[in-house]
Design an enzyme around this catalytic site. Structure first.
Site, PDB file in Angstrom:
ATOM      1  N   LYS A  13       0.821  -1.219   0.000  1.00  0.00           N
ATOM      2  CA  LYS A  13       0.000   0.000   0.000  1.00  0.00           C
ATOM      3  C   LYS A  13       0.851   1.263   0.000  1.00  0.00           C
ATOM      4  CE  LYS A  13      -2.218  -0.853   3.787  1.00  0.00           C
ATOM      5  NZ  LYS A  13      -1.621  -2.115   4.219  1.00  0.00           N
ATOM      6  N   ARG A  88      -9.863   1.445   9.104  1.00  0.00           N
ATOM      7  CA  ARG A  88      -9.551   0.051   9.433  1.00  0.00           C
ATOM      8  C   ARG A  88     -10.738  -0.727   9.974  1.00  0.00           C
ATOM      9  NH1 ARG A  88      -4.089  -1.317   9.477  1.00  0.00           N
ATOM     10  NH2 ARG A  88      -2.664   0.429   9.586  1.00  0.00           N
ATOM     11  N   ARG A 127      10.902  -6.268   5.191  1.00  0.00           N
ATOM     12  CA  ARG A 127      10.776  -4.858   5.573  1.00  0.00           C
ATOM     13  C   ARG A 127      11.336  -4.638   6.980  1.00  0.00           C
ATOM     14  NH1 ARG A 127       4.785  -2.470   6.082  1.00  0.00           N
ATOM     15  NH2 ARG A 127       4.830  -3.582   8.052  1.00  0.00           N
ATOM     16  N   ARG A 133      12.113  -1.995  11.721  1.00  0.00           N
ATOM     17  CA  ARG A 133      10.841  -1.621  12.344  1.00  0.00           C
ATOM     18  C   ARG A 133      10.545  -2.521  13.529  1.00  0.00           C
ATOM     19  NH1 ARG A 133       6.442  -0.004   8.037  1.00  0.00           N
ATOM     20  NH2 ARG A 133       5.133  -0.775   9.711  1.00  0.00           N
ATOM     21  N   ARG A 144      -1.708  -8.382  13.568  1.00  0.00           N
ATOM     22  CA  ARG A 144      -2.226  -7.346  12.662  1.00  0.00           C
ATOM     23  C   ARG A 144      -2.932  -7.957  11.460  1.00  0.00           C
ATOM     24  NH1 ARG A 144       2.897  -4.750  13.286  1.00  0.00           N
ATOM     25  NH2 ARG A 144       3.268  -4.972  11.066  1.00  0.00           N
TER      26      ARG A 144
END
Length: 188
Positions: A13, A88, A127, A133, A144
């Site tokens: 996204k 969401r 990622r 992260r 998630r």
């Protein structure tokens, strides 16, 4: 053009939002980026956000809605925007509908990207490694993705029933995916 870009974590996204923002000359607004910038800056908002994200939980609606409403009212959004990571859940859809009505700016389309679970897990792991992260631990990722499947994926039916949904396969070359999105949006 006013767009939502939706899909599970790791589907691309953010990458596609940035490319679409450049293509259409409008800002890409990522609630996640806003939250991460505040975490990095150790702001009051950042400290509130990290209490949720480090546990793999989503930031509460009230806080998220207020950030989105403030951002959509800024001058650079006059010609449109792309929202990434919002809404969401059904309550956020209602809040966004109210915001857009108040601003007099209807939503044009919802781009929904999708990919298989294994592809998503591999992308998120990569990622996490590349960007360091802290919110991309295996447990937080699984939580998630489960939350997305339960709370966010059903929203796509709402936008489909409104005639706003543009479904795109999120697997493939980045440029090819972007081309598919642009062609689908321009054909509307």
């Amino acid at each position: 053009m006013r767009l939502l870009i939706m899909g599970p974590q790791g589907v691309g996204k953010g990458t596609q939002a940035a490319l679409l923002a450049e293509h259409y000359g409008i800002p890409a607004i990522s609630t996640g980026d806003i939250f991460r910038a505040n975490i990095k800056g150790k702001t009051e908002l950042g400290l509130k956000v990290i209490a949720y994200t480090d546990k793999g939980e989503l930031v509460p609606d009230e806080l998220t809605n207020s950030i989105v409403k403030d951002r959509l009212a800024q001058d650079d959004t006059k010609n449109g925007w792309i929202l990434d990571g919002y809404p969401r859940n059904a309550a956020q859809v209602e809040a966004l509908d109210a915001m857009l009505e108040e601003l007099g700016t209807p939503l044009d389309a919802v781009v929904a990207l999708d990919a298989d679970h294994d592809v998503l897990m591999a992308r998120i792991a990569k990622r996490a490694e590349e960007q360091g992260r802290t919110d991309d631990t295996p447990d937080a990722i699984a939580k998630r993705l489960a939350t997305y499947a339960k709370e966010t994926a059903p929203l796509l039916d709402t936008y489909k029933s409104r005639g706003q949904l543009v479904a795109i396969d999120g697997v493939g070359e980045i440029d090819a995916i972007q081309k598919n999105i642009v062609e689908a949006l321009d054909a509307r």
